[in-house]
Design a protein around this motif. Structure first.
Motif: not given
Length: 134
Positions: A50-57, A95-99
Motif C-alpha cells: 500500500r505504501s509503494l502505491v500511496h507514494d505515487t499520490g 508527506t514523509g516517507g520516500r518519494s
C-alpha cells in the motif's frame, strides 16, 4: 553460501481506476519493473505494498496475494511476495516517507517499454482484468 533465512521482497501489481499499471524503472537500466521493497523484521507485506502505491499520490485498496516465489540470485536466497491491488489516483503529494519514481502506464504505453520478467508475468496474469475488451 545460502543464508538460513531468505530476504523477503514485496512487489506490487497496482492498477488504477483508468486501467493503468504502476511500473518503476530499475536503477541504471532501461527496464521497467513492479514497484518493490525489502520487508523488514516485523513489517506487514500488505502495508508495504500500500505504501509503494500511496507514494505515487494514489489511494490503494487492500492488496491480496498474487504469487509467492523462491529465488536464488548470486548465492542469496530471496522470497518474492507479489501482491495485487487497485488504486484511485488522487494526485495529492504525499508527506514523509520516500518519494517514488514509479509511473502509471496505459496498455499502449506499456507495449513500447522494456519490462522485467516479473512485470511481464504480472501483465499476462492481470490482462483479462485490466483490458477485457482487447
Amino acid at each position: 553460501m545460502i543464508a538460513a533465512r531468505p530476504r523477503v521482497r514485496v512487489h506490487v501489481v497496482a492498477i488504477d481506476d483508468e486501467h493503468r499499471m504502476l511500473l518503476d524503472r530499475r536503477p541504471g537500466t532501461q527496464t521497467w519493473a513492479l514497484p518493490w521493497g525489502y520487508l523488514g523484521v516485523g513489517e506487514d507485506p500488505s502495508r508495504m505494498a500500500r505504501s509503494l502505491v500511496h507514494d505515487t499520490g494514489a489511494a490503494p485498496t487492500m492488496p491480496r496475494v498474487q504469487s509467492v516465489e523462491s529465488a536464488i540470485e548470486h548465492g542469496d536466497h530471496f522470497l518474492d511476495v507479489t501482491l495485487h491491488c487497485s488504486a484511485e489516483r488522487i494526485w495529492k503529494p504525499t508527506t514523509g516517507g520516500r518519494s517514488s519514481n514509479a509511473l502509471w502506464w496505459s496498455l499502449d504505453e506499456i507495449s513500447s517499454l522494456e519490462l522485467s520478467p516479473r512485470a511481464r508475468s504480472a501483465l499476462v496474469n492481470a490482462w483479462a482484468v485490466l483490458w477485457p475488451q482487447v
